[in-house]
Design a protein around this motif. Structure first.
Motif, short mmCIF file in Angstrom:
data_model
loop_
_atom_site.label_atom_id
_atom_site.label_comp_id
_atom_site.label_asym_id
_atom_site.label_seq_id
_atom_site.Cartn_x
_atom_site.Cartn_y
_atom_site.Cartn_z
N THR A 130 2.91 2.83 -11.19
CA THR A 130 2.71 3.80 -9.83
C THR A 130 2.16 2.91 -8.75
O THR A 130 2.62 3.05 -7.45
N ALA A 131 1.23 2.02 -8.86
CA ALA A 131 0.86 1.09 -7.69
C ALA A 131 1.92 0.10 -7.25
O ALA A 131 2.08 0.15 -6.06
N SER A 132 2.77 -0.21 -8.18
CA SER A 132 3.78 -0.97 -7.57
C SER A 132 4.72 -0.32 -6.81
O SER A 132 5.17 -0.70 -5.60
N ARG A 133 5.13 0.87 -7.29
CA ARG A 133 6.01 1.67 -6.32
C ARG A 133 5.33 2.08 -5.16
O ARG A 133 6.31 2.07 -4.16
N LEU A 134 4.05 2.49 -5.11
CA LEU A 134 3.41 2.68 -3.89
C LEU A 134 3.47 1.55 -2.91
O LEU A 134 3.82 1.49 -1.72
N CYS A 135 3.18 0.31 -3.42
CA CYS A 135 3.51 -1.04 -2.79
C CYS A 135 4.64 -1.19 -2.07
O CYS A 135 5.00 -1.65 -0.79
N ASP A 136 5.81 -0.95 -2.91
CA ASP A 136 7.20 -1.08 -2.46
C ASP A 136 7.38 -0.30 -1.31
O ASP A 136 8.05 -0.59 -0.31
N ALA A 191 8.03 -1.80 2.45
CA ALA A 191 9.23 -1.08 3.32
C ALA A 191 9.20 -0.66 4.48
O ALA A 191 9.72 -0.88 5.38
N ALA A 192 8.21 -0.06 4.82
CA ALA A 192 7.44 0.44 5.83
C ALA A 192 6.57 -0.53 6.86
O ALA A 192 6.52 -0.07 8.06
N GLY A 193 6.60 -1.67 6.34
CA GLY A 193 6.29 -2.71 7.39
C GLY A 193 4.57 -2.87 7.28
O GLY A 193 4.07 -3.38 8.10
N MET A 194 3.74 -2.02 6.25
CA MET A 194 2.47 -2.11 6.57
C MET A 194 1.73 -2.81 5.36
O MET A 194 0.48 -3.07 5.59
N LEU A 195 2.39 -3.48 4.60
CA LEU A 195 1.95 -4.12 3.55
C LEU A 195 2.79 -5.45 3.20
O LEU A 195 4.03 -5.39 3.32
N GLU A 196 2.39 -6.49 3.08
CA GLU A 196 2.84 -7.71 2.58
C GLU A 196 2.41 -8.19 1.06
O GLU A 196 1.41 -8.18 0.90
N ARG A 197 3.31 -8.93 0.53
CA ARG A 197 3.09 -9.49 -0.86
C ARG A 197 3.17 -10.91 -0.54
O ARG A 197 4.17 -11.32 0.14
N ARG A 236 -0.65 -11.42 -4.13
CA ARG A 236 -1.65 -11.02 -3.39
C ARG A 236 -1.05 -9.90 -2.41
O ARG A 236 0.08 -10.01 -1.92
N LEU A 237 -1.84 -8.80 -2.12
CA LEU A 237 -1.34 -7.72 -1.43
C LEU A 237 -2.20 -7.70 -0.33
O LEU A 237 -3.64 -7.88 0.09
N SER A 238 -1.86 -7.70 1.18
CA SER A 238 -2.60 -7.59 2.27
C SER A 238 -1.79 -6.70 3.21
O SER A 238 -0.63 -6.63 3.35
#
Length: 165
Positions: free
Chosen positions: A80-86, A90-96, A107-109
């Motif tokens: 679920t966390a992985s899909r949330l991060c996807d 995609a919205a440009g708010m998080l990068e791996r 790492r997630l930031s």
């Protein structure tokens, strides 16, 4: 609402200054504040789900978590966390990104866009709260602040305010 609507619901109306009575009053106020908070967040430029907003707030508070740590802090499963991060990516708010020392760890930031969105949500929430507080008398606002500080101290959130010592 927290208060019973009428007779026959199996709950008793508690009155006075007893902890149970005050707890009901506070629960109603918290419910109202939660609604105000949620509406202000939903008016942000990018509409975020509650889970998305919580994930961004967790990442802002604890930069560069991995997926497992984020899932644990959110109380959700890793898939679920992985899909949330996807979706956030995609919205440009998080990068791996690859961890520099542990090559198998991602790492997630937050991106600058993620920080901007959180800033927008915080500003909207502050304005909504300030609008309500503006309808209170200065002495009422001060009393509310003091009471909330005392509540936090009783809960263990921070030391007692100086005027309460």
């Amino acid at each position: 609402m927290t208060r019973p609507d009428g007779p026959g619901d199996g709950r008793h109306e508690v009155q006075g200054d007893a902890p149970d009575a005050v707890a009901l009053d506070i629960a109603d106020a918290v419910e109202s504040l939660t609604n105000l908070w949620s509406v202000a967040a939903q008016q942000a430029a990018l509409r975020l789900s509650t889970h998305q907003l919580r994930a961004l707030l967790v990442l802002e508070a604890a930069a560069e978590l991995n997926l497992t740590a984020l899932a644990e802090r959110l109380g959700i499963g890793a898939p679920t966390a992985s899909r949330l991060c996807d979706r956030l990516e995609a919205a440009g708010m998080l990068e791996r990104s690859l961890h520099p020392e542990r090559r198998r760890e991602i790492r997630l930031s937050l991106t600058p866009q993620g920080h901007r969105v959180l800033g927008d949500v915080a500003a909207r929430r502050a304005r909504a709260l300030a609008a309500v507080l503006a309808r209170m008398e200065p002495a009422e606002r001060a009393a509310l602040r003091d009471a909330l500080r005392t509540f936090l101290a009783a809960r263990g959130g921070e030391p007692r305010p100086p005027e309460a010592l």
